[in-house]
Design a protein around this motif. Structure first.
Motif, PDB file in Angstrom:
ATOM      1  N   GLU A  50      18.864 -28.921  28.275  1.00  0.00           N
ATOM      2  CA  GLU A  50      19.772 -28.849  29.462  1.00  0.00           C
ATOM      3  C   GLU A  50      21.342 -28.940  28.944  1.00  0.00           C
ATOM      4  O   GLU A  50      21.750 -29.457  27.992  1.00  0.00           O
ATOM      5  CB  GLU A  50      19.467 -30.048  30.489  1.00  0.00           C
ATOM      6  CG  GLU A  50      17.977 -30.139  30.784  1.00  0.00           C
ATOM      7  CD  GLU A  50      17.741 -31.279  31.517  1.00  0.00           C
ATOM      8  OE1 GLU A  50      18.864 -31.974  31.914  1.00  0.00           O
ATOM      9  OE2 GLU A  50      16.674 -31.597  31.970  1.00  0.00           O
ATOM     10  N   HIS A  51      22.247 -28.333  30.025  1.00  0.00           N
ATOM     11  CA  HIS A  51      23.549 -28.432  30.115  1.00  0.00           C
ATOM     12  C   HIS A  51      24.133 -28.854  31.317  1.00  0.00           C
ATOM     13  O   HIS A  51      23.686 -28.534  32.288  1.00  0.00           O
ATOM     14  CB  HIS A  51      24.114 -26.901  29.662  1.00  0.00           C
ATOM     15  CG  HIS A  51      25.427 -26.902  29.384  1.00  0.00           C
ATOM     16  ND1 HIS A  51      26.149 -27.236  28.205  1.00  0.00           N
ATOM     17  CD2 HIS A  51      26.547 -26.557  30.221  1.00  0.00           C
ATOM     18  CE1 HIS A  51      27.356 -27.182  28.273  1.00  0.00           C
ATOM     19  NE2 HIS A  51      27.793 -26.707  29.392  1.00  0.00           N
ATOM     20  N   SER A  52      24.796 -29.942  31.221  1.00  0.00           N
ATOM     21  CA  SER A  52      25.325 -30.627  32.169  1.00  0.00           C
ATOM     22  C   SER A  52      26.892 -30.246  32.499  1.00  0.00           C
ATOM     23  O   SER A  52      27.536 -30.102  31.680  1.00  0.00           O
ATOM     24  CB  SER A  52      25.195 -32.256  32.203  1.00  0.00           C
ATOM     25  OG  SER A  52      26.074 -32.707  31.104  1.00  0.00           O
ATOM     26  N   MET A  53      27.138 -29.910  33.862  1.00  0.00           N
ATOM     27  CA  MET A  53      28.462 -29.507  34.340  1.00  0.00           C
ATOM     28  C   MET A  53      28.698 -30.092  35.499  1.00  0.00           C
ATOM     29  O   MET A  53      27.634 -30.296  36.216  1.00  0.00           O
ATOM     30  CB  MET A  53      28.677 -28.044  34.199  1.00  0.00           C
ATOM     31  CG  MET A  53      28.990 -27.311  33.056  1.00  0.00           C
ATOM     32  SD  MET A  53      29.587 -25.619  33.113  1.00  0.00           S
ATOM     33  CE  MET A  53      28.131 -24.736  33.608  1.00  0.00           C
ATOM     34  N   HIS A  54      29.865 -30.179  35.940  1.00  0.00           N
ATOM     35  CA  HIS A  54      30.258 -30.628  37.466  1.00  0.00           C
ATOM     36  C   HIS A  54      29.808 -29.642  38.444  1.00  0.00           C
ATOM     37  O   HIS A  54      29.600 -28.373  37.899  1.00  0.00           O
ATOM     38  CB  HIS A  54      31.687 -30.857  37.403  1.00  0.00           C
ATOM     39  CG  HIS A  54      32.080 -31.580  38.683  1.00  0.00           C
ATOM     40  ND1 HIS A  54      32.307 -30.884  39.885  1.00  0.00           N
ATOM     41  CD2 HIS A  54      32.460 -33.029  38.982  1.00  0.00           C
ATOM     42  CE1 HIS A  54      32.814 -31.613  40.921  1.00  0.00           C
ATOM     43  NE2 HIS A  54      32.634 -33.011  40.217  1.00  0.00           N
ATOM     44  N   LEU A  55      29.543 -30.065  39.622  1.00  0.00           N
ATOM     45  CA  LEU A  55      28.981 -29.138  40.608  1.00  0.00           C
ATOM     46  C   LEU A  55      29.905 -27.956  40.712  1.00  0.00           C
ATOM     47  O   LEU A  55      29.324 -26.905  41.025  1.00  0.00           O
ATOM     48  CB  LEU A  55      28.760 -29.838  41.908  1.00  0.00           C
ATOM     49  CG  LEU A  55      28.235 -29.038  43.194  1.00  0.00           C
ATOM     50  CD1 LEU A  55      26.784 -28.466  42.773  1.00  0.00           C
ATOM     51  CD2 LEU A  55      28.201 -29.816  44.275  1.00  0.00           C
ATOM     52  N   ILE A  56      31.252 -28.277  40.921  1.00  0.00           N
ATOM     53  CA  ILE A  56      32.301 -27.218  41.108  1.00  0.00           C
ATOM     54  C   ILE A  56      32.059 -26.213  39.807  1.00  0.00           C
ATOM     55  O   ILE A  56      32.259 -25.019  40.073  1.00  0.00           O
ATOM     56  CB  ILE A  56      33.588 -27.793  41.284  1.00  0.00           C
ATOM     57  CG1 ILE A  56      33.663 -28.676  42.565  1.00  0.00           C
ATOM     58  CG2 ILE A  56      34.658 -26.939  41.363  1.00  0.00           C
ATOM     59  CD1 ILE A  56      34.868 -29.378  42.700  1.00  0.00           C
ATOM     60  N   LEU A  57      31.989 -26.720  38.692  1.00  0.00           N
ATOM     61  CA  LEU A  57      31.925 -25.846  37.623  1.00  0.00           C
ATOM     62  C   LEU A  57      30.724 -24.916  37.561  1.00  0.00           C
ATOM     63  O   LEU A  57      30.732 -23.771  37.245  1.00  0.00           O
ATOM     64  CB  LEU A  57      31.951 -26.719  36.164  1.00  0.00           C
ATOM     65  CG  LEU A  57      33.303 -27.018  35.710  1.00  0.00           C
ATOM     66  CD1 LEU A  57      33.314 -28.177  34.517  1.00  0.00           C
ATOM     67  CD2 LEU A  57      34.496 -26.163  35.894  1.00  0.00           C
ATOM     68  N   TRP A  58      29.615 -25.606  37.968  1.00  0.00           N
ATOM     69  CA  TRP A  58      28.480 -24.746  38.176  1.00  0.00           C
ATOM     70  C   TRP A  58      28.514 -23.399  39.268  1.00  0.00           C
ATOM     71  O   TRP A  58      28.214 -22.535  38.934  1.00  0.00           O
ATOM     72  CB  TRP A  58      27.277 -25.599  38.622  1.00  0.00           C
ATOM     73  CG  TRP A  58      26.420 -26.240  37.361  1.00  0.00           C
ATOM     74  CD1 TRP A  58      26.349 -27.465  37.056  1.00  0.00           C
ATOM     75  CD2 TRP A  58      25.687 -25.406  36.391  1.00  0.00           C
ATOM     76  NE1 TRP A  58      25.600 -27.701  35.922  1.00  0.00           N
ATOM     77  CE2 TRP A  58      25.234 -26.414  35.720  1.00  0.00           C
ATOM     78  CE3 TRP A  58      25.370 -24.331  36.001  1.00  0.00           C
ATOM     79  CZ2 TRP A  58      24.385 -26.190  34.336  1.00  0.00           C
ATOM     80  CZ3 TRP A  58      24.591 -23.800  34.803  1.00  0.00           C
ATOM     81  CH2 TRP A  58      24.209 -24.808  33.995  1.00  0.00           C
ATOM     82  N   GLU A  59      29.194 -23.899  40.185  1.00  0.00           N
ATOM     83  CA  GLU A  59      29.560 -22.809  41.418  1.00  0.00           C
ATOM     84  C   GLU A  59      30.222 -21.714  40.693  1.00  0.00           C
ATOM     85  O   GLU A  59      29.916 -20.609  41.009  1.00  0.00           O
ATOM     86  CB  GLU A  59      30.020 -23.580  42.518  1.00  0.00           C
ATOM     87  CG  GLU A  59      29.057 -24.611  43.396  1.00  0.00           C
ATOM     88  CD  GLU A  59      28.068 -24.206  43.697  1.00  0.00           C
ATOM     89  OE1 GLU A  59      27.971 -22.450  44.270  1.00  0.00           O
ATOM     90  OE2 GLU A  59      26.930 -24.521  43.804  1.00  0.00           O
ATOM     91  N   ILE A  60      31.468 -22.221  40.201  1.00  0.00           N
ATOM     92  CA  ILE A  60      32.186 -21.102  39.598  1.00  0.00           C
ATOM     93  C   ILE A  60      31.344 -20.287  38.589  1.00  0.00           C
ATOM     94  O   ILE A  60      31.619 -19.058  38.355  1.00  0.00           O
ATOM     95  CB  ILE A  60      33.572 -21.650  38.762  1.00  0.00           C
ATOM     96  CG1 ILE A  60      34.275 -22.516  39.869  1.00  0.00           C
ATOM     97  CG2 ILE A  60      34.321 -20.642  38.082  1.00  0.00           C
ATOM     98  CD1 ILE A  60      35.383 -23.369  39.320  1.00  0.00           C
ATOM     99  N   TYR A  61      30.554 -20.932  37.524  1.00  0.00           N
ATOM    100  CA  TYR A  61      29.582 -20.336  36.578  1.00  0.00           C
ATOM    101  C   TYR A  61      28.768 -19.260  37.287  1.00  0.00           C
ATOM    102  O   TYR A  61      28.661 -18.241  37.033  1.00  0.00           O
ATOM    103  CB  TYR A  61      28.928 -21.307  35.749  1.00  0.00           C
ATOM    104  CG  TYR A  61      28.191 -20.774  34.757  1.00  0.00           C
ATOM    105  CD1 TYR A  61      28.746 -20.262  33.625  1.00  0.00           C
ATOM    106  CD2 TYR A  61      26.879 -20.664  34.731  1.00  0.00           C
ATOM    107  CE1 TYR A  61      27.825 -19.660  32.647  1.00  0.00           C
ATOM    108  CE2 TYR A  61      25.876 -20.154  33.763  1.00  0.00           C
ATOM    109  CZ  TYR A  61      26.539 -19.623  32.991  1.00  0.00           C
ATOM    110  OH  TYR A  61      25.660 -19.005  31.601  1.00  0.00           O
ATOM    111  N   ASP A  62      28.049 -19.706  38.178  1.00  0.00           N
ATOM    112  CA  ASP A  62      27.250 -19.005  38.900  1.00  0.00           C
ATOM    113  C   ASP A  62      27.925 -17.857  39.621  1.00  0.00           C
ATOM    114  O   ASP A  62      27.142 -16.591  39.776  1.00  0.00           O
ATOM    115  CB  ASP A  62      26.684 -19.498  40.317  1.00  0.00           C
ATOM    116  CG  ASP A  62      25.430 -20.692  39.799  1.00  0.00           C
ATOM    117  OD1 ASP A  62      24.857 -20.550  38.519  1.00  0.00           O
ATOM    118  OD2 ASP A  62      25.204 -21.635  40.348  1.00  0.00           O
TER     119      ASP A  62
END
Length: 100
Positions: A50-62
């Protein structure tokens, strides 16, 4: 014009450039760190990792992948550096006008 200064450290017109420049470099460094961290995570062979990131970073990554994260933090960092340069330039102009 002496009221525009609040203390000894505020008399140096280069301080905004130093502060904002350091903040900008920190943001760029964070973007580079995240880029390489995500790149290493993407090439792992273990699908259960698993890789954990902040929700905002996940959205940018998506939205744009690791390049979007690097680009966003680089733009924010460059914006901070430019803002500090602009403020320093303005303070130097005001100081020069006060002398003359």
């Amino acid at each position: 014009m002496s009221e525009m200064y609040t203390g000894k450290s505020s008399r140096n017109p280069n301080m905004p450039f130093i502060y904002y420049g350091l903040l900008g470099l920190a943001l760029i460094g964070f973007g580079i760190y995240e880029y390489f961290d995500i790149a290493a995570w993407e090439v792992t062979t273990d699908p259960t990792e698993e890789h954990s990131m902040h929700l905002i970073l996940w959205e940018i990554y998506d939205l744009g992948g690791k390049n979007a994260i690097l680009g966003l933090f680089s733009l924010l960092g460059l914006g901070g550096i430019f803002a500090g340069w602009h403020k320093t330039k303005e303070l130097k102009r005001i100081k020069e006008e006060a002398i003359h």
